[in-house]
Design an enzyme around this catalytic site. Structure first.
Site, PDB file in Angstrom:
ATOM      1  N   ARG A   1       0.817  -1.216   0.000  1.00  0.00           N
ATOM      2  CA  ARG A   1       0.000   0.000   0.000  1.00  0.00           C
ATOM      3  C   ARG A   1       0.851   1.267   0.000  1.00  0.00           C
ATOM      4  NH1 ARG A   1      -5.557  -0.993   1.665  1.00  0.00           N
ATOM      5  NH2 ARG A   1      -6.049  -2.709   0.304  1.00  0.00           N
TER       6      ARG A   1
ATOM      7  N   ARG B   1      -3.507   6.806   0.315  1.00  0.00           N
ATOM      8  CA  ARG B   1      -4.104   8.028   0.865  1.00  0.00           C
ATOM      9  C   ARG B   1      -3.190   8.856   1.745  1.00  0.00           C
ATOM     10  NH1 ARG B   1      -9.247   4.567   2.678  1.00  0.00           N
ATOM     11  NH2 ARG B   1      -7.509   3.114   2.809  1.00  0.00           N
TER      12      ARG B   1
ATOM     13  N   ARG C   1      -6.715  10.993  -7.265  1.00  0.00           N
ATOM     14  CA  ARG C   1      -7.993  10.306  -7.047  1.00  0.00           C
ATOM     15  C   ARG C   1      -9.167  11.268  -7.209  1.00  0.00           C
ATOM     16  NH1 ARG C   1      -9.985   7.659  -1.427  1.00  0.00           N
ATOM     17  NH2 ARG C   1     -10.817   9.758  -1.228  1.00  0.00           N
TER      18      ARG C   1
ATOM     19  N   ASP D   1      -6.498  -2.942  -7.831  1.00  0.00           N
ATOM     20  CA  ASP D   1      -7.028  -3.590  -6.641  1.00  0.00           C
ATOM     21  C   ASP D   1      -7.273  -5.054  -6.950  1.00  0.00           C
ATOM     22  OD1 ASP D   1      -8.079  -2.716  -3.828  1.00  0.00           O
ATOM     23  OD2 ASP D   1      -9.429  -4.280  -4.552  1.00  0.00           O
TER      24      ASP D   1
ATOM     25  N   TYR E   1     -14.445 -12.673  -0.647  1.00  0.00           N
ATOM     26  CA  TYR E   1     -15.204 -11.449  -0.984  1.00  0.00           C
ATOM     27  C   TYR E   1     -16.418 -11.771  -1.845  1.00  0.00           C
ATOM     28  CZ  TYR E   1     -12.114  -7.825   0.848  1.00  0.00           C
ATOM     29  OH  TYR E   1     -11.422  -6.987   1.676  1.00  0.00           O
TER      30      TYR E   1
HETATM   31  O1  CP3 Z   1       0.031  -1.694  -2.486  1.00  0.00           O
HETATM   32  C1  CP3 Z   1      -0.196  -0.777  -3.301  1.00  0.00           C
HETATM   33  O2  CP3 Z   1       0.171   0.409  -3.113  1.00  0.00           O
HETATM   34  C2  CP3 Z   1      -0.831  -1.139  -4.625  1.00  0.00           C
HETATM   35  C3  CP3 Z   1      -2.234  -1.051  -4.746  1.00  0.00           C
HETATM   36  C4  CP3 Z   1      -3.166  -1.957  -3.967  1.00  0.00           C
HETATM   37  C5  CP3 Z   1      -4.421  -1.523  -3.500  1.00  0.00           C
HETATM   38  N1  CP3 Z   1      -5.105  -2.584  -3.015  1.00  0.00           N
HETATM   39  C6  CP3 Z   1      -4.885  -0.132  -3.588  1.00  0.00           C
HETATM   40  C7  CP3 Z   1      -6.043   0.284  -2.766  1.00  0.00           C
HETATM   41  C8  CP3 Z   1      -3.080  -3.321  -3.677  1.00  0.00           C
HETATM   42  C9  CP3 Z   1      -1.928  -4.276  -3.904  1.00  0.00           C
HETATM   43  C10 CP3 Z   1      -4.324  -3.708  -3.080  1.00  0.00           C
HETATM   44  C11 CP3 Z   1      -4.656  -5.089  -2.683  1.00  0.00           C
HETATM   45  C12 CP3 Z   1      -5.848  -5.350  -1.890  1.00  0.00           C
HETATM   46  N2  CP3 Z   1      -7.098  -4.802  -2.017  1.00  0.00           N
HETATM   47  C13 CP3 Z   1      -5.919  -6.346  -0.890  1.00  0.00           C
HETATM   48  C14 CP3 Z   1      -4.795  -7.257  -0.506  1.00  0.00           C
HETATM   49  C15 CP3 Z   1      -3.782  -6.588   0.322  1.00  0.00           C
HETATM   50  C16 CP3 Z   1      -4.200  -6.330   1.725  1.00  0.00           C
HETATM   51  O3  CP3 Z   1      -4.204  -5.141   2.107  1.00  0.00           O
HETATM   52  O4  CP3 Z   1      -4.450  -7.291   2.458  1.00  0.00           O
HETATM   53  C17 CP3 Z   1      -7.230  -6.333  -0.364  1.00  0.00           C
HETATM   54  C18 CP3 Z   1      -7.757  -7.199   0.748  1.00  0.00           C
HETATM   55  C19 CP3 Z   1      -7.968  -5.364  -1.105  1.00  0.00           C
HETATM   56  C20 CP3 Z   1      -9.405  -5.030  -0.974  1.00  0.00           C
HETATM   57  C21 CP3 Z   1      -9.597  -3.615  -0.616  1.00  0.00           C
HETATM   58  N3  CP3 Z   1      -9.395  -2.552  -1.486  1.00  0.00           N
HETATM   59  C22 CP3 Z   1     -10.007  -3.069   0.614  1.00  0.00           C
HETATM   60  C23 CP3 Z   1     -10.330  -3.866   1.858  1.00  0.00           C
HETATM   61  C24 CP3 Z   1     -10.055  -1.661   0.464  1.00  0.00           C
HETATM   62  C25 CP3 Z   1     -10.526  -0.624   1.446  1.00  0.00           C
HETATM   63  C26 CP3 Z   1      -9.398  -0.303   2.341  1.00  0.00           C
HETATM   64  C27 CP3 Z   1      -9.659   0.958   3.148  1.00  0.00           C
HETATM   65  O5  CP3 Z   1      -8.855   1.147   4.063  1.00  0.00           O
HETATM   66  O6  CP3 Z   1     -10.595   1.724   2.865  1.00  0.00           O
HETATM   67  C28 CP3 Z   1      -9.625  -1.368  -0.839  1.00  0.00           C
HETATM   68  C29 CP3 Z   1      -9.457  -0.030  -1.439  1.00  0.00           C
HETATM   69  C30 CP3 Z   1      -8.066   0.370  -1.801  1.00  0.00           C
HETATM   70  N4  CP3 Z   1      -7.203  -0.397  -2.536  1.00  0.00           N
HETATM   71  C31 CP3 Z   1      -7.427   1.616  -1.526  1.00  0.00           C
HETATM   72  C32 CP3 Z   1      -6.175   1.569  -2.137  1.00  0.00           C
HETATM   73  C33 CP3 Z   1      -5.151   2.666  -2.202  1.00  0.00           C
HETATM   74  C34 CP3 Z   1      -8.052   2.767  -0.790  1.00  0.00           C
HETATM   75  C35 CP3 Z   1      -8.999   3.403  -1.763  1.00  0.00           C
HETATM   76  C36 CP3 Z   1      -9.149   4.902  -1.628  1.00  0.00           C
HETATM   77  O7  CP3 Z   1      -8.344   5.644  -2.224  1.00  0.00           O
HETATM   78  O8  CP3 Z   1     -10.094   5.315  -0.936  1.00  0.00           O
END
Ligand code: CP3
Length: 343
Positions: A24, A28, A37, A74, A150
């Protein structure tokens, strides 16, 4: 040797310092990310817009000086392109309003999804063109188990009640879904590699939901199948496995892949003892340590002095949190580079 220290480290070669990237790392906590974004309108639009997704992929390289970029996308775009409507709800997270329930739902899944993820491959091509030659680009996917969770729960869950009732009451349904995901994910990773990623990581974020036998049956065996498909076709591409929360099952880990991602709850010395000869280890600073310089210092000292710049890639033990001070992240990167170079 390649010209990428991250790739050399993935294959266990001696490197001048331990490379670092952070899960990540695009997100944000960076105002630059929030600005892009905003321009995209929302998170999913950003994933669908290759120019903007490429821009945020590259931000942490410039801002933090990490050794690898991770594709901005994602894990949930895969089920989305298999035909499941997906929403990202502010303050709640991702949601599939119509989770899988019936045999018809399974049959309706689109097995050609990898052909529809062209915006991901476009993003990769742009990033690889703009990224410095000595930095690696990591592609990724969710594991079949984590995506299936999911798709069946419809959203994040604390108890995993729906999906766990299913694996014990109707395991055939689950295996059918996992087989489908394994095919689609293999094709998806192959296309990411053809588009230009230098390594791939499989995120199994919900591994910790499962007891030992169920973890191997419903998650790890499928991850290994995908890894072995990739290694057979692309032996020069490192495969990184990240099953989160399974420190009790390390002695059962097997398969042909290169790097094992260690989560923050697993003592790094335990991972080293159980798996360090067989796989390069990646990890595993507790992400919340990033809020204190003193906590960073102590955590890094422990990890670096255990791994000694051998068969190790530095990372957090899970993703960065949104309210982080970027100066602390930069401090971590510089400290890892400089302290590990003494070995
Ligand atoms: O790592 C990186 O910087 C690359 C991008 C990346 C994202 N999601 C961007 C993202 C990667 C590799 C993921 C993988 C992902 N997505 C996983 C596996 C990794 C982990 O964290 O366990 C999972 C379970 C997801 C599903 C997911 N996507 C969730 C649960 C959420 C919400 C998280 C939150 O805190 O709100 C997302 C959204 C997401 N994916 C964001 C980002 C930067 C936040 C979105 C935003 O900008 O509001």
């Amino acid at each position: 040797m390649s010209n990428k220290i991250f790739i050399d480290a993935c294959f266990g070669k001696k490197t001048p310092y331990t490379p670092i990237w952070m899960m990540r790392q695009a997100g944000r906590y960076l105002s630059e990310y929030m600005a892009v974004r905003e321009k995209a309108g929302n998170f999913l639009n950003l994933c669908h817009a290759p120019d903007m997704a490429a821009e945020v992929t590259l931000q942490p390289i410039d801002i933090l000086g990490v050794d690898a970029a991770i594709l901005f996308s994602d894990i949930l775009v895969v089920p989305n392109e298999m035909g499941m409507e997906l929403e990202f709800i502010k303050g709640f997270g991702p949601k599939f309003p119509q989770p899988l329930k019936t045999d018809e739902d399974l049959d309706a899944l689109d097995m050609s999804a990898s052909n529809k993820l062209t915006y991901v491959y476009e993003t990769i091509k742009i990033v690889r063109k703009e990224l410095a030659d000595d930095k690696a680009l990591i592609g990724f996917t969710g594991s079949p188990w984590t995506l299936a969770t999911y798709m069946i729960e419809g959203q994040g869950t604390k108890t995993y009640a729906v999906v766990k009732k299913l694996i014990y009451s109707n395991p055939d349904y689950m295996h059918k879904l996992l087989d489908k995901l394994t095919v689609v994910i293999t094709e998806y990773l192959e296309k990411q590699i053809e588009a230009g990623v230098d390594a791939v990581q499989i995120f199994d974020s919900w591994a910790s939901a499962l007891e030992r036998d169920a973890f191997f049956e419903f998650s790890w065996d499928y991850m290994v199948k995908i890894a072995e498909n990739i290694k057979a076709k692309y032996p020069h591409i490192p495969v990184i496995m990240f099953p989160k929360g399974i420190s009790g099952f390390l002695d059962g880990i097997y398969g042909n892949f290169d790097v094992f991602g260690v989560d923050w709850a697993t003592p790094i010395e335990l991972a080293k003892e159980k798996l360090g000869d067989k796989y390069v280890l990646q990890g595993n600073l507790e992400p919340t340590r990033l809020y204190s310089r003193d906590a960073i210092d102590k955590g890094v000292d422990h990890i670096i002095n255990t791994m000694k710049n051998e068969r190790h890639i530095f990372n957090l033990g899970h993703g960065m949190l949104p309210d982080l001070d970027r100066n602390n992240a930069k401090y971590l990167v510089d400290k890892v580079h400089s302290d590990s170079s003494k070995f």
